[in-house]
Design an enzyme around this catalytic site. Structure first.
Site, mmCIF file in Angstrom:
data_model
loop_
_atom_site.group_PDB
_atom_site.id
_atom_site.type_symbol
_atom_site.label_atom_id
_atom_site.label_comp_id
_atom_site.label_asym_id
_atom_site.label_seq_id
_atom_site.Cartn_x
_atom_site.Cartn_y
_atom_site.Cartn_z
ATOM 1 N N TYR A 1 0.871 -1.181 0.000
ATOM 2 C CA TYR A 1 0.000 0.000 0.000
ATOM 3 C C TYR A 1 0.902 1.223 0.000
ATOM 4 O O TYR A 1 1.831 1.316 0.811
ATOM 5 C CB TYR A 1 -0.886 0.008 1.245
ATOM 6 N N ASP B 1 9.353 2.914 -0.749
ATOM 7 C CA ASP B 1 8.330 3.588 0.045
ATOM 8 C C ASP B 1 8.646 3.301 1.517
ATOM 9 O O ASP B 1 8.281 2.247 2.041
ATOM 10 C CB ASP B 1 6.942 3.084 -0.340
ATOM 11 N N LYS C 1 4.938 10.183 8.156
ATOM 12 C CA LYS C 1 4.730 9.736 9.539
ATOM 13 C C LYS C 1 5.728 10.347 10.537
ATOM 14 O O LYS C 1 5.584 11.485 10.959
ATOM 15 C CB LYS C 1 4.704 8.209 9.574
HETATM 16 P P1 KE4 Z 1 -0.771 8.668 4.165
HETATM 17 O O1 KE4 Z 1 -1.294 9.267 2.872
HETATM 18 O O2 KE4 Z 1 -1.829 7.869 4.903
HETATM 19 O O3 KE4 Z 1 -0.055 9.688 5.051
HETATM 20 O O4 KE4 Z 1 0.387 7.616 3.776
HETATM 21 C C1 KE4 Z 1 0.091 6.612 2.846
HETATM 22 C C2 KE4 Z 1 1.077 5.477 3.018
HETATM 23 C C3 KE4 Z 1 2.091 5.336 2.096
HETATM 24 N N1 KE4 Z 1 3.005 4.341 2.201
HETATM 25 C C4 KE4 Z 1 2.940 3.455 3.227
HETATM 26 C C5 KE4 Z 1 3.960 2.362 3.308
HETATM 27 C C6 KE4 Z 1 1.917 3.555 4.197
HETATM 28 O O5 KE4 Z 1 1.856 2.645 5.196
HETATM 29 C C7 KE4 Z 1 0.967 4.580 4.103
HETATM 30 C C8 KE4 Z 1 -0.171 4.737 5.081
HETATM 31 N N2 KE4 Z 1 -0.255 3.764 6.110
HETATM 32 C C9 KE4 Z 1 -1.596 3.492 6.610
HETATM 33 C C10 KE4 Z 1 -1.481 2.363 7.635
HETATM 34 N N3 KE4 Z 1 -1.256 1.124 7.011
HETATM 35 C C11 KE4 Z 1 -2.236 4.714 7.168
HETATM 36 C C12 KE4 Z 1 -3.458 4.452 8.010
HETATM 37 C C13 KE4 Z 1 -4.714 4.924 7.330
HETATM 38 O O6 KE4 Z 1 -4.857 4.740 6.098
HETATM 39 O O7 KE4 Z 1 -5.582 5.472 8.060
#
Ligand code: KE4
Length: 425
Positions: free
Chosen positions: A142, A237, A265
């Site tokens: 993801y 990523d 993060k």
């Molecule tokens: P954000 O757009 O949510 O800040 O980041 C996206 C993203 C990109 N790459 C990786 C490896 C990620 O894990 C994420 C987002 N992680 C999720 C948890 N698995 C965020 C939680 C959510 O979607 O509410």
């Protein structure tokens, strides 16, 4: 009705699914999501007055625990001077220098406001730099919710059974080639079938949005070599793993250097943030220098930068990685030991302060393996732990996080609770 239930009933009227991010809705684990009024250290305090040991850590940022005094003070100090200027500010320069200091492959970095923006922009940059259209990604990984990457994705997309979201034009999806993780032959076949048209391979070097999956020996190096051989860019990523598993992330641990890295993060200290960076030759293709456009009203926001700088400087000063790994090993041993004692098939992968649990006898090395996990059993495990005051990620396809604030009695108590829950499953 309890406070969380009342809040959720109101939220459902005005917010789709009552949440601003799907995985928070508890739909795959059952029950009503609790609302949090405050958090400190390893503890969440819910609207119902419950205290929970938090193994989500706001999905990664809270590596120093919630409401860390150092980060709080940094935000307060920045706040004295205003919240947003829309101009360059000194914090952005310090952040860029710190990121380069900790992740040397990042010669230049561009700040943005989420991990989604970071990976989306890195993909556009790779396409602009190479003049090619195809992207290779891995099933279950993801990378946020941009159209090119929400294909066979993990995290909430997988949790809710929509790894391929509606609303993405087939023409977009066709430009994304999805292959299994840990499969070098599939990598070579994908490049052969798309010779000369692959702009980049994007990968979570330790996939953590399908549960936690670790790369087999040589796999990341194989990706590196394949990208170099084919004139494609390798994008790591590290939105989750960056600064969490080592000061230089997975690329430091594995000794594999990507062309671009996406971050998020931790570098925002809990405030909205994303970043992408890499070789200057590539990054200088970005506007205003080059033809690849990318922008953001709040990019480099002084409050988020101040919080992130404090978080990174604290990591540099304390280098807590051996302590965090010891915490991870403690949880791994507790969960794996309890399942073994009960004769319950389970895999408990762990890397540093990240771990997950798959209730399956199969070795999980890719998306297909993760799907052999007993998701309903995970849901029962999740709910029983929550009953006892331990909050795990509300999905069988996520990874749990630990912070330095979990050390001592907190982690001991939480392990006792999870072991006891497993005994009663
Ligand atoms: P954000 O757009 O949510 O800040 O980041 C996206 C993203 C990109 N790459 C990786 C490896 C990620 O894990 C994420 C987002 N992680 C999720 C948890 N698995 C965020 C939680 C959510 O979607 O509410």
């Amino acid at each position: 009705m309890g406070a969380s239930e009342d809040l959720f009933a109101r939220a459902l009227k005005r917010i789709p699914g009552g949440v601003n991010s799907p995985v928070r809705a508890f739909r795959s684990v059952g029950g009503t999501p609790f609302f949090v009024r405050s958090a400190h250290g390893a503890i969440l305090v819910t609207a119902d007055g419950r205290e929970l040991v938090d193994f989500v850590c706001t999905w990664g940022p809270a590596i120093h625990g919630h409401n860390n005094p150092r980060i709080k003070a940094a935000i307060a100090a920045a706040l004295e001077d205003g919240t947003s200027f829309g101009t360059p500010n000194p914090y952005e320069v310090r952040m860029a220098e710190l990121i380069h200091q900790m992740v040397p492959s990042i010669d230049k970095v561009r700040m943005c406001n989420s991990g989604t923006e970071a990976t989306m922009s890195a993909v556009r940059l790779a396409r602009g730099f190479t003049g090619r259209d195809k992207i290779i990604k891995f099933s279950g990984c993801y990378h946020g919710h941009s159209d090119s990457l929400l294909i066979k994705a993990g995290s909430g997309a997988l949790t809710h059974g929509h790894p391929d979201s509606a609303g993405i034009p087939a023409a977009f999806a066709r430009e994304t080639v999805v292959i299994p993780f840990n499969d070098p032959a599939a990598v070579d076949a994908a490049f052969a079938a798309n010779a000369g048209s692959v702009a980049a391979v994007i990968v979570e070097p330790y996939p953590a949005n399908v549960g936690l999956i670790l790369p087999e020996a040589g796999f990341l190096a194989h990706l590196r070599a394949a990208c170099t051989r084919n004139g494609s860019l390798l994008i790591f990523d590290e939105v989750m793993t960056g600064f969490r598993l080592a000061r230089g992330g997975v690329q430091e641990i594995e000794g594999v250097v990507p062309d671009l890295t996406a971050l998020g993060k931790i570098i925002g200290g809990g405030l909205p943030v994303g970043a992408f960076g890499g070789r200057a030759e590539v990054m200088d293709q970005l506007a205003p220098l080059g033809p690849v456009y990318q922008a953001g009203t709040l990019s480099g926001n002084p409050l988020a930068m101040a919080a992130g700088i404090a978080a990174l400087e604290l990591l540099e000063e304390t280098l807590p990685y051996p302590r965090l790994d010891a915490l991870g090993r403690q949880v791994q041993a507790a969960l794996a030991g309890a399942c073994r004692a009960k004769g319950l098939p389970a895999q408990v992968p762990q890397a540093g302060s990240m771990f997950s649990i798959f209730f399956t006898g199969a070795h999980v090395r890719d998306y297909a393996g993760a799907l052999t996990g007993d998701a309903p059993l995970f849901a029962r495990f999740f709910r029983a732990c929550l009953e006892e005051g331990v909050y795990l990620p509300p999905s069988a396809y996520e990874t749990a996080f630990l912070s330095t604030a979990h050390e001592g009695k907190t982690i001991d108590r939480a392990c006792e609770i999870m072991e006891s829950v497993i005994r009663k499953l």
